[in-house]
Design a protein around this motif. Structure first.
Motif, PDB file in Angstrom:
ATOM      1  N   GLY A  11       1.268  -9.833   5.079  1.00 45.60           N
ATOM      2  CA  GLY A  11       2.242 -10.437   5.984  1.00 45.60           C
ATOM      3  C   GLY A  11       1.737 -11.775   6.483  1.00 45.60           C
ATOM      4  N   GLY A  13       2.796 -15.111   9.382  1.00 49.86           N
ATOM      5  CA  GLY A  13       3.641 -15.539  10.499  1.00 49.86           C
ATOM      6  C   GLY A  13       3.220 -16.905  10.994  1.00 49.86           C
ATOM      7  N   LEU A  83       3.305 -11.122  15.476  1.00 50.65           N
ATOM      8  CA  LEU A  83       4.420 -10.171  15.388  1.00 50.65           C
ATOM      9  C   LEU A  83       5.239 -10.398  14.121  1.00 50.65           C
ATOM     10  CD1 LEU A  83       5.590 -10.049  19.116  1.00 50.65           C
ATOM     11  CD2 LEU A  83       4.418  -8.246  17.828  1.00 50.65           C
ATOM     12  N   GLU A  84       5.439 -11.664  13.746  1.00 47.76           N
ATOM     13  CA  GLU A  84       6.163 -11.946  12.503  1.00 47.76           C
ATOM     14  C   GLU A  84       5.379 -11.408  11.303  1.00 47.76           C
ATOM     15  OE1 GLU A  84       8.117 -15.608   9.888  1.00 47.76           O
ATOM     16  OE2 GLU A  84       6.603 -16.061  11.413  1.00 47.76           O
ATOM     17  N   LEU A  86       3.061  -9.012  11.166  1.00 50.16           N
ATOM     18  CA  LEU A  86       3.058  -7.550  11.155  1.00 50.16           C
ATOM     19  C   LEU A  86       4.404  -7.004  10.699  1.00 50.16           C
ATOM     20  CD1 LEU A  86       1.133  -6.827  14.471  1.00 50.16           C
ATOM     21  CD2 LEU A  86       0.326  -6.293  12.159  1.00 50.16           C
ATOM     22  N   GLY A  87       5.482  -7.646  11.141  1.00 54.46           N
ATOM     23  CA  GLY A  87       6.813  -7.214  10.727  1.00 54.46           C
ATOM     24  C   GLY A  87       6.989  -7.299   9.224  1.00 54.46           C
ATOM     25  N   GLN A  88       6.537  -8.400   8.618  1.00 54.21           N
ATOM     26  CA  GLN A  88       6.648  -8.530   7.171  1.00 54.21           C
ATOM     27  C   GLN A  88       5.778  -7.503   6.456  1.00 54.21           C
ATOM     28  OE1 GLN A  88       5.359 -12.265   5.401  1.00 54.21           O
ATOM     29  NE2 GLN A  88       6.914 -12.063   3.810  1.00 54.21           N
ATOM     30  N   GLY A  90       5.259  -4.572   7.447  1.00 56.02           N
ATOM     31  CA  GLY A  90       5.773  -3.232   7.679  1.00 56.02           C
ATOM     32  C   GLY A  90       4.904  -2.401   8.587  1.00 56.02           C
ATOM     33  N   ALA A  92       4.170  -1.345  12.427  1.00 50.68           N
ATOM     34  CA  ALA A  92       4.692  -1.338  13.792  1.00 50.68           C
ATOM     35  C   ALA A  92       3.606  -1.843  14.732  1.00 50.68           C
ATOM     36  CB  ALA A  92       5.124   0.072  14.181  1.00 50.68           C
ATOM     37  N   PRO A  93       3.907  -2.832  15.580  1.00 51.70           N
ATOM     38  CA  PRO A  93       2.852  -3.450  16.390  1.00 51.70           C
ATOM     39  C   PRO A  93       2.173  -2.507  17.372  1.00 51.70           C
ATOM     40  CG  PRO A  93       5.020  -4.279  17.016  1.00 51.70           C
ATOM     41  CD  PRO A  93       5.206  -3.508  15.750  1.00 51.70           C
TER      42      PRO A  93
END
Length: 401
Positions: A11, A13, A83-84, A86-88, A90, A92-93
Motif C-alpha cells: 500500500g 499513501g 491511512l491511505e 493501509l486502506g490500499q 487492506g 484495518a487501521p
C-alpha cells in the motif's frame, strides 16, 4: 534475491503539493504540471524567493475535518498518508492482528510549530509539542493500532529512504509483520532563511540537470509505504504493488552541505543494492534522482550514476522536484511512491522543467519533459542528505521476473 526474505509494498499513501492521495500526485507528475507557487502560509516578502511547494489550503482543511487536531501539520500529513496506504493494503487501521511497526524520517520535524510560537502574534503553542519529536507520531498512533517498534529518524533529506530501509529490514527479519514507513515534513520559514543564507534558492523554478539551474525550492508533504511479506498480502487477497529488492546507505562525510565531488557515497550504495539484488547495471530501467536543481548536486549525481551503472546503455534519469519542490524529509518517500507507480504503469516521468541539458550530465539519458512510456521492471530511487548521507532503495515489479 533470497525469496525467504522478500519484502513487498502492499500500500502507498501521499499528501503533497498536488493534494490528498497518490492519484493526485501521480496524475500531476505524469501530466507535466509544475505545482510550486507563491507561499501563502507565512510572510516571505522579505526574501528574494517567495515560491515553494505548498500543500493546498483545501487539502489541509480536509485533514482537519478527518483527523484529530494536532498543532503540527507534519502529524496530520503523516497520519493521512498512512491511512491511505493501509486502506490500499487492506489492513484495518485499528486491527491488532499484525505486529505493526512505524519507521518515519523527517528533517525539520516540529520546527515549524516553533516558528509559529516565537513569531509575531504568538499562538500559544505548547512547549512540550515542539520540544518532543515523538509528538510527530502522536496522531498516527491515535488512528492506527501500533503494537511494534516506533522509530523516528532525522538523517537529513535522505530520511524517507532511511525509514524505508529500516522498515524493510524489520519485515525481512521477522521483527514486524507490517511496517508503516516513509517520510514527512512541513514547510518552514526557517528553511527559507537557511537556504537564502546559502544562496541555494531558485528564483522561479527548480530545473534539475539543466545548464541554467539556479537552485532548489522548499516543499512539504508525506509519503508512506506499507511493507510486509508478499504471502501475507496475498493471503488477504491483496496483490502487492512492488517488491523492495534491496536498500543501502552510506556517508561520504565530505562537507556539511555538499556531496563528495566524485560521488563515492552514491556509487557505493548503487553497487551494494545491485549486488544484494543479484542484478546488473542494465537491469535498472529508471533512476528516480535526488535532482535538487542546485549546481552542487546535479552534476555530481549524474556522473556518479553514469559511473555506477556503466553498461550497454546510458542510465535513464529524471527528477520530479522541478514539479513538486524539495519536500525535505518527505522527498525520498514521495519519490519512492512515484517509483512504485512507474512500475505499475510502465511509465517514466520526465524532467518537466528541463530546457537545456547540462553537458556535465552527458553520461546519462535525461528523460525529456513529456516523460517516456516504456517497460519498467526495476527502479533505483536515491536521496542525498546534508552531511554526506546517501540512501538508495531498489524497487522491482511485483512478479517473479
Amino acid at each position: 534475491m533470497d525469496r525467504r526474505r522478500a519484502v513487498a509494498v502492499s500500500g502507498i499513501g501521499a499528501v503533497s503539493v498536488a493534494g490528498l492521495g497518490v492519484t493526485a500526485l501521480w496524475d500531476a507528475t505524469v501530466g507535466g504540471r509544475v505545482l510550486t507557487g507563491p507561499v501563502t502560509r507565512f510572510d516571505v516578502s522579505g526574501y528574494p524567493t517567495q515560491r515553494a511547494g505548498e500543500v493546498p489550503a483545501q487539502t489541509v482543511a480536509a485533514l482537519d475535518a478527518a483527523l484529530p487536531h494536532h498543532e503540527s501539520l507534519v502529524a496530520r500529513y503523516l497520519s493521512a498518508a498512512a491511512l491511505e496506504a493501509l486502506g490500499q493494503a487492506g489492513i484495518a487501521p485499528r486491527a491488532r492482528r499484525e505486529k505493526l511497526g512505524v519507521f518515519v524520517g523527517t528533517v525539520m520535524g516540529t520546527r515549524p510549530v516553533l516558528d509559529r510560537a516565537i513569531g509575531p502574534g504568538r499562538l500559544g503553542v505548547s512547549d512540550r509539542t515542539w520540544a518532543d519529536p515523538d509528538e510527530l507520531l502522536a496522531t498516527l498512533c491515535q488512528v492506527v493500532a501500533v503494537n511494534g517498534p516506533v522509530v523516528l529518524f532525522a538523517p537529513g533529506c535522505s530520511a524517507g529512504n532511511i525509514a524505508i530501509a529500516a522498515g524493510a529490514a524489520a519485515v525481512a527479519s521477522g521483527e514486524v509483520d507490517v511496517a508503516i514507513c516513509g517520510g514527512v515534513d512541513e514547510l518552514s520559514l526557517e528553511v527559507f532563511a537557511f537556504f537564502t543564507a546559502m544562496r541555494a534558492l531558485a528564483p522561479d523554478t527548480i530545473r534539475p540537470f539543466d545548464a541554467g539551474r539556479r537552485g532548489t525550492m522548499p516543499g512539504e508533504g508525506a509519503g508512506v509505504l506499507v511493507l510486509e511479506r508478499p504471502e501475507r498480502a496475498l493471503a488477504r487477497g491483496v496483490e502487492p504493488l512492488a517488491r523492495v529488492l534491496a536498500t543501502a546507505s552510506a556517508a561520504d562525510a565530505y562537507s556539511v552541505t555538499q556531496p563528495h565531488p566524485d560521488g563515492s557515497g552514491l556509487i557505493a550504495t548503487i553497487h551494494t543494492c545491485l549486488t544484494r539484488a543479484g542484478l546488473g547495471a542494465d537491469d535498472v530501467d529508471w533512476v528516480c534522482a535526488h535532482g535538487t536543481g542546485t549546481p552542487a548536486n546535479d552534476g555530481v549525481e549524474a556522473r556518479a550514476v553514469a559511473k555506477a551503472l556503466a553498461g550497454k546503455r546510458r542510465p535513464v534519469l529524471s527528477s520530479i522536484k522541478g514539479q513538486i519542490g524539495h519536500a525535505e524529509g518527505g522527498a525520498a518517500a514521495l519519490e519512492a511512491i512515484v517509483a512504485v507507480k512507474a512500475l505499475e504503469e510502465n511509465r517514466i516521468p520526465g524532467n518537466v522543467t528541463l530546457l537545456e541539458p547540462d553537458p556535465d550530465c552527458a553520461g546519462v539519458d535525461l528523460v525529456p519533459p513529456g516523460g517516456r512510456k516504456t517497460t519498467v521492471d526495476v527502479v533505483l530511487s536515491q536521496a542525498y542528505g546534508f552531511g554526506g548521507g546517501v540512501s538508495t532503495v531498489l524497487l522491482g515489479r511485483n512478479d517473479d521476473a
